[in-house]
Design a protein around this motif. Structure first.
Motif, PDB file in Angstrom:
ATOM      1  N   THR A  33     -24.843  38.862  12.674  1.00  0.00           N
ATOM      2  CA  THR A  33     -24.529  40.263  12.349  1.00  0.00           C
ATOM      3  C   THR A  33     -23.668  40.876  13.444  1.00  0.00           C
ATOM      4  N   ASP A  34     -24.058  40.664  14.699  1.00  0.00           N
ATOM      5  CA  ASP A  34     -23.292  41.205  15.824  1.00  0.00           C
ATOM      6  C   ASP A  34     -21.860  40.683  15.813  1.00  0.00           C
ATOM      7  N   LYS A  35     -21.703  39.384  15.499  1.00  0.00           N
ATOM      8  CA  LYS A  35     -20.367  38.766  15.460  1.00  0.00           C
ATOM      9  C   LYS A  35     -19.494  39.447  14.402  1.00  0.00           C
ATOM     10  N   PHE A  36     -20.064  39.662  13.215  1.00  0.00           N
ATOM     11  CA  PHE A  36     -19.277  40.273  12.135  1.00  0.00           C
ATOM     12  C   PHE A  36     -19.004  41.754  12.379  1.00  0.00           C
ATOM     13  N   ILE A  37     -19.943  42.468  12.976  1.00  0.00           N
ATOM     14  CA  ILE A  37     -19.721  43.877  13.319  1.00  0.00           C
ATOM     15  C   ILE A  37     -18.562  43.980  14.318  1.00  0.00           C
ATOM     16  N   LYS A  38     -18.556  43.080  15.289  1.00  0.00           N
ATOM     17  CA  LYS A  38     -17.479  43.058  16.290  1.00  0.00           C
ATOM     18  C   LYS A  38     -16.135  42.768  15.609  1.00  0.00           C
ATOM     19  N   GLU A  39     -16.148  41.854  14.650  1.00  0.00           N
ATOM     20  CA  GLU A  39     -14.917  41.521  13.926  1.00  0.00           C
ATOM     21  C   GLU A  39     -14.402  42.735  13.144  1.00  0.00           C
ATOM     22  N   VAL A  40     -15.306  43.487  12.517  1.00  0.00           N
ATOM     23  CA  VAL A  40     -14.913  44.705  11.800  1.00  0.00           C
ATOM     24  C   VAL A  40     -14.252  45.682  12.768  1.00  0.00           C
ATOM     25  N   GLU A  41     -14.861  45.858  13.946  1.00  0.00           N
ATOM     26  CA  GLU A  41     -14.304  46.784  14.935  1.00  0.00           C
ATOM     27  C   GLU A  41     -12.924  46.345  15.388  1.00  0.00           C
TER      28      GLU A  41
END
Length: 183
Positions: free
Chosen positions: A162-170
């Motif tokens: 989840t953290d990885k994908f949230i970072k990618e969105v940002e």
């Protein structure tokens, strides 16, 4: 565990959806993807513009549409005018030119707010996917399919994903805002 794999696939789709949304946002530069949703009436069948002619970037702010059938010039012009891209096509009898106006400062700020809003929606979608995954892990623990240690490990793995994908969105969002705000 399959909850992790399912969550990973769904999160990748959320990222792809966000990128697709961002492709529709005009940045003051000519980008053929703004025409992706514009359909032309091609002998009674709604057809994407890129399937009835070639779409090229002539200059930084000019798209040129060269239909394979000259009889489609009027239909393509009508389809563009009826769409929501907000650009008036110029038809010279051979090709159609779309000139993208430069964005005003207010419009840039408005677009960057929209980008941020869409990024937040993508983050919410990713967090919802995480919640669903956590529920699946808890159900597996309740059904004695996994041990408590496995549950903790899977929950931690899912959180890292989840953290990885949230970072990618940002990162995607920041890049699009930078593109919009650059003159």
């Amino acid at each position: 565990m399959e909850a992790y794999e399912r969550a990973n696939g769904r999160m990748e789709k959320a990222i792809a959806s966000l990128q697709n949304d961002y492709a529709d946002i005009r940045a003051g530069r000519a980008n053929p993807s703004v025409l992706n949703k514009v359909m032309v009436d091609y002998y009674g069948t709604p057809t994407p513009i890129n399937q009835v002619g070639s779409v090229t970037v002539a200059e930084a702010r000019i798209l040129v549409i060269q239909p394979w059938d000259k009889g489609l010039l009027k239909e393509i012009t009508k389809a563009i005018q009826a769409s929501e891209i907000g650009i008036n096509p110029q038809n010279d009898g051979n090709v159609i030119r779309l000139t993208f106006p430069t964005l005003t400062e207010d419009r840039r700020k408005e677009l960057s707010k929209d980008i941020s809003k869409r990024a937040e929606e993508a983050k919410v979608a990713i967090r919802n996917i995480r919640r669903d995954g956590m529920d699946d892990i808890k159900k597996a623990k309740k059904a004695n399919e996994i041990t408590e240690d496995d549950q903790k490990d899977e929950e931690e793995r899912l959180q890292k994903l989840t953290d990885k994908f949230i970072k990618e969105v940002e990162e995607i969002s920041a890049a699009k805002v930078k593109e919009i705000m650059s003159i």
